[in-house]
Design a protein around this motif. Sequence first.
Motif, mmCIF file in Angstrom:
data_model
loop_
_atom_site.group_PDB
_atom_site.id
_atom_site.type_symbol
_atom_site.label_atom_id
_atom_site.label_comp_id
_atom_site.label_asym_id
_atom_site.label_seq_id
_atom_site.Cartn_x
_atom_site.Cartn_y
_atom_site.Cartn_z
ATOM 1 N N THR A 72 -5.892 -9.008 -3.547
ATOM 2 C CA THR A 72 -7.119 -9.786 -3.731
ATOM 3 C C THR A 72 -7.980 -9.196 -4.844
ATOM 4 O O THR A 72 -8.526 -9.922 -5.684
ATOM 5 C CB THR A 72 -7.929 -9.832 -2.419
ATOM 6 O OG1 THR A 72 -7.106 -10.409 -1.385
ATOM 7 C CG2 THR A 72 -9.179 -10.673 -2.581
ATOM 8 N N GLN A 74 8.334 -19.659 -5.501
ATOM 9 C CA GLN A 74 7.462 -20.070 -6.611
ATOM 10 C C GLN A 74 7.014 -18.860 -7.422
ATOM 11 O O GLN A 74 6.938 -18.911 -8.656
ATOM 12 C CB GLN A 74 6.231 -20.797 -6.067
ATOM 13 C CG GLN A 74 6.515 -22.175 -5.500
ATOM 14 C CD GLN A 74 5.257 -22.851 -5.018
ATOM 15 O OE1 GLN A 74 4.310 -23.034 -5.788
ATOM 16 N NE2 GLN A 74 5.218 -23.213 -3.752
ATOM 17 N N GLU A 127 -2.866 -15.283 2.504
ATOM 18 C CA GLU A 127 -3.164 -15.876 3.816
ATOM 19 C C GLU A 127 -1.923 -15.948 4.692
ATOM 20 O O GLU A 127 -1.984 -15.710 5.896
ATOM 21 C CB GLU A 127 -3.770 -17.269 3.640
ATOM 22 C CG GLU A 127 -5.205 -17.264 3.148
ATOM 23 C CD GLU A 127 -6.141 -16.496 4.071
ATOM 24 O OE1 GLU A 127 -6.075 -16.708 5.302
ATOM 25 O OE2 GLU A 127 -6.925 -15.674 3.572
ATOM 26 N N THR A 128 -0.787 -16.272 4.084
ATOM 27 C CA THR A 128 0.459 -16.362 4.851
ATOM 28 C C THR A 128 0.869 -14.988 5.377
ATOM 29 O O THR A 128 1.241 -14.846 6.548
ATOM 30 C CB THR A 128 1.585 -16.949 3.980
ATOM 31 O OG1 THR A 128 1.193 -18.231 3.498
ATOM 32 C CG2 THR A 128 2.875 -17.082 4.776
ATOM 33 N N ASP A 183 8.773 -20.464 0.506
ATOM 34 C CA ASP A 183 8.435 -21.358 -0.610
ATOM 35 C C ASP A 183 7.531 -20.660 -1.618
ATOM 36 O O ASP A 183 7.738 -20.761 -2.834
ATOM 37 C CB ASP A 183 7.746 -22.614 -0.083
ATOM 38 C CG ASP A 183 8.708 -23.539 0.667
ATOM 39 O OD1 ASP A 183 9.931 -23.362 0.522
ATOM 40 O OD2 ASP A 183 8.224 -24.418 1.403
ATOM 41 N N LEU A 184 6.518 -19.950 -1.113
ATOM 42 C CA LEU A 184 5.594 -19.246 -2.002
ATOM 43 C C LEU A 184 6.301 -18.139 -2.771
ATOM 44 O O LEU A 184 6.063 -17.945 -3.971
ATOM 45 C CB LEU A 184 4.430 -18.667 -1.196
ATOM 46 C CG LEU A 184 3.412 -19.676 -0.671
ATOM 47 C CD1 LEU A 184 2.509 -19.030 0.374
ATOM 48 C CD2 LEU A 184 2.579 -20.238 -1.805
ATOM 49 N N SER A 203 6.802 -21.386 4.778
ATOM 50 C CA SER A 203 5.724 -21.348 3.780
ATOM 51 C C SER A 203 5.845 -20.106 2.910
ATOM 52 O O SER A 203 5.698 -20.164 1.684
ATOM 53 C CB SER A 203 4.358 -21.379 4.465
ATOM 54 O OG SER A 203 4.153 -22.601 5.120
ATOM 55 N N ASP A 229 -2.900 -18.516 -9.134
ATOM 56 C CA ASP A 229 -3.154 -19.616 -8.213
ATOM 57 C C ASP A 229 -2.316 -19.505 -6.936
ATOM 58 O O ASP A 229 -2.682 -20.072 -5.900
ATOM 59 C CB ASP A 229 -2.866 -20.963 -8.891
ATOM 60 C CG ASP A 229 -3.886 -21.292 -9.975
ATOM 61 O OD1 ASP A 229 -4.974 -20.683 -9.976
ATOM 62 O OD2 ASP A 229 -3.594 -22.152 -10.826
ATOM 63 N N LEU A 230 -1.184 -18.807 -7.009
ATOM 64 C CA LEU A 230 -0.337 -18.625 -5.833
ATOM 65 C C LEU A 230 -0.870 -17.560 -4.879
ATOM 66 O O LEU A 230 -0.551 -17.575 -3.688
ATOM 67 C CB LEU A 230 1.083 -18.232 -6.264
ATOM 68 C CG LEU A 230 1.932 -19.287 -6.958
ATOM 69 C CD1 LEU A 230 3.218 -18.658 -7.476
ATOM 70 C CD2 LEU A 230 2.264 -20.422 -5.998
ATOM 71 N N PRO A 263 -3.872 -16.661 -3.362
ATOM 72 C CA PRO A 263 -4.612 -16.905 -2.108
ATOM 73 C C PRO A 263 -3.732 -17.378 -0.960
ATOM 74 O O PRO A 263 -3.833 -16.857 0.158
ATOM 75 C CB PRO A 263 -5.630 -17.978 -2.514
ATOM 76 C CG PRO A 263 -5.817 -17.783 -3.978
ATOM 77 C CD PRO A 263 -4.467 -17.399 -4.485
ATOM 78 N N ASN A 264 -2.853 -18.341 -1.205
ATOM 79 C CA ASN A 264 -1.973 -18.840 -0.152
ATOM 80 C C ASN A 264 -0.973 -17.782 0.304
ATOM 81 O O ASN A 264 -0.652 -17.677 1.493
ATOM 82 C CB ASN A 264 -1.218 -20.088 -0.617
ATOM 83 C CG ASN A 264 -2.116 -21.301 -0.730
ATOM 84 O OD1 ASN A 264 -3.157 -21.378 -0.084
ATOM 85 N ND2 ASN A 264 -1.727 -22.245 -1.551
ATOM 86 N N LEU A 265 -0.496 -16.988 -0.660
ATOM 87 C CA LEU A 265 0.446 -15.921 -0.324
ATOM 88 C C LEU A 265 -0.222 -14.881 0.567
ATOM 89 O O LEU A 265 0.353 -14.444 1.569
ATOM 90 C CB LEU A 265 0.966 -15.274 -1.611
ATOM 91 C CG LEU A 265 2.134 -14.291 -1.487
ATOM 92 C CD1 LEU A 265 3.349 -14.971 -0.868
ATOM 93 C CD2 LEU A 265 2.495 -13.718 -2.853
#
Length: 202
Positions: A70, A131, A53-54, A127-128, A124, A46-47, A49-51
């Motif tokens: 991906t 996590q 993109e960042t 933080d990612l 961001s 779940d982490l 996609p955001n990782l």
Amino acid sequence: MKLRMLLALAMMMLLSSCGYNDLQRQDEGVTSAWSEVLNQYQRRADLVPNLVETVKGYAAHEADVLTAVTNARASIGGIKATPELVNDPKAFAQFQEAQAGMTSALSRLLVVSENYPQLKADRSFQDLAAQLEGTENRITVARNRYIEAVQIYNTTIRSFPSNLTAKYFDMKTKPNFSVENEKAISAPPKVDFSKPAPPVQQ
């Protein structure tokens, strides 16, 4: 009526003495431990996609690394990860291979981030990454608990007289984590923010 009660009592004592109850309890332990492994691996997925993109925002030309992460996530998503998977050695091996691929891809992604001071300084991303590190540690703990639960169960299922009970009820040994380079695969990707990031250039 008394005869039936005596037979039922005798059957309960027989099942208890032959390890049936232990096998059931340990089987539930394996299932519970496996569920936690799946939970933590899902947390990691779940982490992603955001990782991605960042990182893409600062290092879009690192296409091969971003694509690898991906694709690794897509490979995991294509496997039906259910509690029953622990009863299918082939499916378990495929799941394990896919997760090892994700670990490798994430490690490469974090190595790439070292080349981009602005990315490392991004709140961001920090933080990612934090996590992700926490999740990798949880995965290691969950895997170890699963490994221990399976070892206990498999030992019971192979020991006399519980092995006779296991054979009668068609209870088989369960697969465990085992890869050629277990130490390297199980090590979480290293995320080190102990050194202050260089100032972001305007």
